[in-house]
Design a protein around this motif. Structure first.
Motif, PDB file in Angstrom:
ATOM      1  N   ASN A  59      10.657  42.296  -5.972  1.00 51.28           N
ATOM      2  CA  ASN A  59      11.256  41.756  -7.199  1.00 51.28           C
ATOM      3  C   ASN A  59      12.579  41.061  -6.856  1.00 51.28           C
ATOM      4  O   ASN A  59      13.033  41.117  -5.711  1.00 51.28           O
ATOM      5  CB  ASN A  59      11.484  42.881  -8.229  1.00 51.28           C
ATOM      6  CG  ASN A  59      12.343  43.995  -7.672  1.00 51.28           C
ATOM      7  OD1 ASN A  59      13.521  43.821  -7.417  1.00 51.28           O
ATOM      8  ND2 ASN A  59      11.734  45.155  -7.444  1.00 51.28           N
ATOM      9  N   GLY A  60      13.188  40.445  -7.856  1.00 47.25           N
ATOM     10  CA  GLY A  60      14.413  39.691  -7.626  1.00 47.25           C
ATOM     11  C   GLY A  60      15.618  40.558  -7.294  1.00 47.25           C
ATOM     12  O   GLY A  60      16.506  40.149  -6.533  1.00 47.25           O
ATOM     13  N   THR A  61      15.652  41.733  -7.860  1.00 45.45           N
ATOM     14  CA  THR A  61      16.771  42.643  -7.589  1.00 45.45           C
ATOM     15  C   THR A  61      16.752  43.073  -6.116  1.00 45.45           C
ATOM     16  O   THR A  61      17.785  43.093  -5.450  1.00 45.45           O
ATOM     17  CB  THR A  61      16.698  43.873  -8.521  1.00 45.45           C
ATOM     18  OG1 THR A  61      16.513  43.415  -9.863  1.00 45.45           O
ATOM     19  CG2 THR A  61      17.952  44.706  -8.435  1.00 45.45           C
ATOM     20  N   TRP A  86      23.395  38.865 -15.076  1.00 42.89           N
ATOM     21  CA  TRP A  86      22.477  39.983 -15.278  1.00 42.89           C
ATOM     22  C   TRP A  86      22.850  41.068 -14.275  1.00 42.89           C
ATOM     23  O   TRP A  86      23.333  40.759 -13.186  1.00 42.89           O
ATOM     24  CB  TRP A  86      21.040  39.498 -15.096  1.00 42.89           C
ATOM     25  CG  TRP A  86      19.978  40.549 -15.087  1.00 42.89           C
ATOM     26  CD1 TRP A  86      19.119  40.844 -14.053  1.00 42.89           C
ATOM     27  CD2 TRP A  86      19.640  41.444 -16.159  1.00 42.89           C
ATOM     28  NE1 TRP A  86      18.284  41.860 -14.428  1.00 42.89           N
ATOM     29  CE2 TRP A  86      18.582  42.254 -15.708  1.00 42.89           C
ATOM     30  CE3 TRP A  86      20.155  41.648 -17.446  1.00 42.89           C
ATOM     31  CZ2 TRP A  86      18.009  43.249 -16.500  1.00 42.89           C
ATOM     32  CZ3 TRP A  86      19.582  42.642 -18.235  1.00 42.89           C
ATOM     33  CH2 TRP A  86      18.518  43.420 -17.762  1.00 42.89           C
ATOM     34  N   SER A  88      21.486  42.870 -12.131  1.00 46.64           N
ATOM     35  CA  SER A  88      20.919  42.951 -10.775  1.00 46.64           C
ATOM     36  C   SER A  88      21.952  42.642  -9.697  1.00 46.64           C
ATOM     37  O   SER A  88      21.968  43.294  -8.648  1.00 46.64           O
ATOM     38  CB  SER A  88      19.778  41.953 -10.620  1.00 46.64           C
ATOM     39  OG  SER A  88      18.713  42.298 -11.440  1.00 46.64           O
ATOM     40  N   THR A 131      25.263  33.187  -9.453  1.00 44.22           N
ATOM     41  CA  THR A 131      24.131  33.173 -10.377  1.00 44.22           C
ATOM     42  C   THR A 131      24.037  31.811 -11.052  1.00 44.22           C
ATOM     43  O   THR A 131      24.990  31.369 -11.682  1.00 44.22           O
ATOM     44  CB  THR A 131      24.298  34.273 -11.445  1.00 44.22           C
ATOM     45  OG1 THR A 131      24.454  35.530 -10.779  1.00 44.22           O
ATOM     46  CG2 THR A 131      23.096  34.331 -12.368  1.00 44.22           C
ATOM     47  N   ASP A 157      21.693  33.622  -6.608  1.00 44.64           N
ATOM     48  CA  ASP A 157      20.772  34.312  -7.500  1.00 44.64           C
ATOM     49  C   ASP A 157      20.031  33.232  -8.293  1.00 44.64           C
ATOM     50  O   ASP A 157      20.564  32.665  -9.248  1.00 44.64           O
ATOM     51  CB  ASP A 157      21.533  35.265  -8.424  1.00 44.64           C
ATOM     52  CG  ASP A 157      20.614  36.011  -9.393  1.00 44.64           C
ATOM     53  OD1 ASP A 157      19.428  35.643  -9.495  1.00 44.64           O
ATOM     54  OD2 ASP A 157      21.088  36.955 -10.053  1.00 44.64           O
ATOM     55  N   ALA A 159      17.136  33.553  -9.905  1.00 45.15           N
ATOM     56  CA  ALA A 159      16.096  34.160 -10.750  1.00 45.15           C
ATOM     57  C   ALA A 159      15.801  33.341 -12.008  1.00 45.15           C
ATOM     58  O   ALA A 159      14.729  33.440 -12.586  1.00 45.15           O
ATOM     59  CB  ALA A 159      16.500  35.578 -11.140  1.00 45.15           C
ATOM     60  N   GLN A 160      16.782  32.525 -12.427  1.00 42.18           N
ATOM     61  CA  GLN A 160      16.568  31.694 -13.621  1.00 42.18           C
ATOM     62  C   GLN A 160      16.521  30.211 -13.260  1.00 42.18           C
ATOM     63  O   GLN A 160      16.598  29.361 -14.136  1.00 42.18           O
ATOM     64  CB  GLN A 160      17.709  31.947 -14.630  1.00 42.18           C
ATOM     65  CG  GLN A 160      17.838  33.414 -15.022  1.00 42.18           C
ATOM     66  CD  GLN A 160      18.786  33.658 -16.180  1.00 42.18           C
ATOM     67  OE1 GLN A 160      19.439  32.743 -16.658  1.00 42.18           O
ATOM     68  NE2 GLN A 160      18.854  34.907 -16.632  1.00 42.18           N
ATOM     69  N   SER A 181      13.302  35.654  -8.519  1.00 38.50           N
ATOM     70  CA  SER A 181      12.491  36.644  -9.220  1.00 38.50           C
ATOM     71  C   SER A 181      11.308  35.919  -9.830  1.00 38.50           C
ATOM     72  O   SER A 181      11.433  34.788 -10.294  1.00 38.50           O
ATOM     73  CB  SER A 181      13.308  37.299 -10.329  1.00 38.50           C
ATOM     74  OG  SER A 181      12.442  37.979 -11.229  1.00 38.50           O
ATOM     75  N   TYR A 183       9.456  37.653 -12.167  1.00 41.56           N
ATOM     76  CA  TYR A 183       9.192  38.487 -13.333  1.00 41.56           C
ATOM     77  C   TYR A 183       8.425  37.605 -14.340  1.00 41.56           C
ATOM     78  O   TYR A 183       8.692  36.397 -14.421  1.00 41.56           O
ATOM     79  CB  TYR A 183      10.549  38.951 -13.891  1.00 41.56           C
ATOM     80  CG  TYR A 183      10.459  39.894 -15.058  1.00 41.56           C
ATOM     81  CD1 TYR A 183      10.123  41.236 -14.865  1.00 41.56           C
ATOM     82  CD2 TYR A 183      10.708  39.461 -16.366  1.00 41.56           C
ATOM     83  CE1 TYR A 183      10.037  42.100 -15.942  1.00 41.56           C
ATOM     84  CE2 TYR A 183      10.622  40.322 -17.445  1.00 41.56           C
ATOM     85  CZ  TYR A 183      10.282  41.641 -17.227  1.00 41.56           C
ATOM     86  OH  TYR A 183      10.191  42.490 -18.284  1.00 41.56           O
ATOM     87  N   LYS A 186      10.017  34.599 -16.234  1.00 41.71           N
ATOM     88  CA  LYS A 186      10.807  33.568 -15.538  1.00 41.71           C
ATOM     89  C   LYS A 186      10.065  32.226 -15.545  1.00 41.71           C
ATOM     90  O   LYS A 186       8.876  32.177 -15.866  1.00 41.71           O
ATOM     91  CB  LYS A 186      11.081  33.996 -14.090  1.00 41.71           C
ATOM     92  CG  LYS A 186      11.700  35.372 -13.937  1.00 41.71           C
ATOM     93  CD  LYS A 186      13.119  35.460 -14.448  1.00 41.71           C
ATOM     94  CE  LYS A 186      13.690  36.833 -14.085  1.00 41.71           C
ATOM     95  NZ  LYS A 186      14.969  37.115 -14.722  1.00 41.71           N
ATOM     96  N   ALA A 194       7.552  40.620  -8.932  1.00 45.48           N
ATOM     97  CA  ALA A 194       7.503  39.919  -7.642  1.00 45.48           C
ATOM     98  C   ALA A 194       8.826  39.192  -7.436  1.00 45.48           C
ATOM     99  O   ALA A 194       9.532  38.891  -8.399  1.00 45.48           O
ATOM    100  CB  ALA A 194       6.351  38.920  -7.601  1.00 45.48           C
TER     101      ALA A 194
END
Ligand SMILES: *Cc1c(COP(=O)(O)O)cnc(C)c1O
Length: 370
Positions: A59-61, A86, A88, A131, A157, A159-160, A181, A183, A186, A194
């Motif tokens: 996962n992203g974390t 976030w 994480s 981020t 980061d 993730a977004q 991430s 998720y 996303k 993942a």
């Protein structure tokens, strides 16, 4: 009309056949962990964003935590991150034993304030987690220069920020590592958890992979202790089959964002997201800052429009960080944003009619207020 913020089924419906045949291929192959699908994902994703190595993780974390650990960060160190992100990022910093140092945002782009970032760096600073919040990249030129002059590595980061770019280069290719991430909600989502780490550093790539696989160098040879963080074959295969659509989905998000920009631009009670020059915003979130936010949110809910707040309590003010006694006055912009931010539905499946419906309801709300 009913407009859900996330809607897995409306997304799945469009790719159902493809997903079903993908799942069948994995089961017929019979390898549920590792194997060719994970390898194919790593190759395709690194090729897509233009980076040498991609390490699939759980996962992203985990991607953030594993990056920090393999950069040797631990007790006594400080790692800088943004106050309105976030958890994480700060969570992974704490998990290594280091201390998270939060930095306020700039009010225009809602991303880390570069001047405050520079001031926060001292000789304990061992990394910066940047981020790319909402889907827009930070000011990479300025930050890279600072980081370089102070010799502090950057972990992105992302993730977004799948396919977000700055000066023509994708998110994830600017830092020492980029952490993604997948998720389900996303911009590129698996059907479960993942994530992945990307890097151009050959040595670091080896370490990251080893640490994510229990420190295994070769079977049963554990050179170090690590963690168990893997992407299963099913998620990898699903991501591979979704990858060719990512550009289209991104432009659909941007089309929806343009409609919002066009139809909401003359409402004085609303501040729209600001796009950075020479960068591509991929609109994971479309966050407006508005007057009477809670009332607007309720009003939209009544009209069948689901909105969210990312996030109602910023990181320094969470109970989890009470022990540091962070002060609201240290993070004035982050704090001021908390009561104004509202995320409007922006997912690719939403059509013009639906977006215009949201706009008209927002306009109704403020007209009624006046
Ligand atoms: C979703 C997200 C993460 C965490 O990803 P997971 O896969 O859920 O662990 C990290 N950072 C940001 C900014 C995110 O939005």
């Amino acid at each position: 009309m009913r407009i859900k913020y996330f809607d897995f089924l409306s997304h799945h419906k469009k790719i159902k056949k493809l997903i079903n045949s993908t799942i069948n291929r994995v089961f017929e192959d019979g390898v549920l962990m590792g194997g060719m699908f994970v390898e194919e994902f790593e190759n395709s994703f690194s090729k897509m964003i233009g980076v040498k190595h991609c390490i699939a993780v759980g996962n992203g974390t985990d991607a953030l935590f594993i990056s920090l650990k393999m950069m040797g960060i631990g007790i006594g160190d400080e790692v800088i991150t943004v106050a309105n992100g976030w958890i994480s990022a700060s969570e992974s910093i704490s998990l290594t034993g280091a201390k998270p140092i939060f930095v306020d945002i700039d009010t225009l782009y809602d991303s880390i304030c570069v001047a405050s970032l520079e001031r926060a760096i001292n000789n304990k600073t061992k990394a910066i987690i940047l981020t790319h919040f909402h889907g827009q990249m930070c000011d990479m030129t300025a930050i890279k220069n600072i980081a370089k002059s102070k010799n502090v590595p950057i972990i992105e980061d992302c993730a977004q920020a799948h396919l977000a770019s700055f000066e023509g280069r994708y998110a994830g290719t600017w830092g020492l590592t980029g952490c993604f991430s997948f998720y389900p909600t996303k911009n590129l989502g698996a059907y479960g958890d993942a994530g992945c780490i990307v890097t151009n550093d050959d040595d670091l790539a080896k370490k990251l992979r080893m640490f994510a696989r229990h420190g295994i160098f070769q079977k049963y040879e554990h050179d170090i202790e690590g963690v168990n963080s893997r992407m299963d074959s099913l998620q990898a295969a699903i991501l591979v089959s979704k990858l060719p659509f990512l550009e289209k989905w991104t432009s659909q998000r941007r089309r929806n964002a343009n409609l919002y920009h066009q139809y909401l631009k003359n409402i004085p009670e609303i501040q729209l997201p600001c796009e950075r020059k020479n960068s591509i915003h991929v609109y994971h979130l479309f966050v407006i800052k508005c007057k009477s936010r809670d009332d607007l949110k309720d009003y939209l809910e009544q009209a069948g429009i689901e909105t969210l707040i990312h996030y109602p309590i910023a990181l320094p003010f969470l109970k989890a960080y009470e022990k540091y006694q962070f002060n609201e006055s240290t993070y004035p912009s982050t704090f001021a944003n908390q009561s104004k931010i509202l995320s409007l539905p922006i997912r690719p499946e939403l059509n013009r009619k639906e977006i215009l419906y949201v706009c008209s309801k927002i306009k109704d709300f403020y007209r009624m207020k006046i």
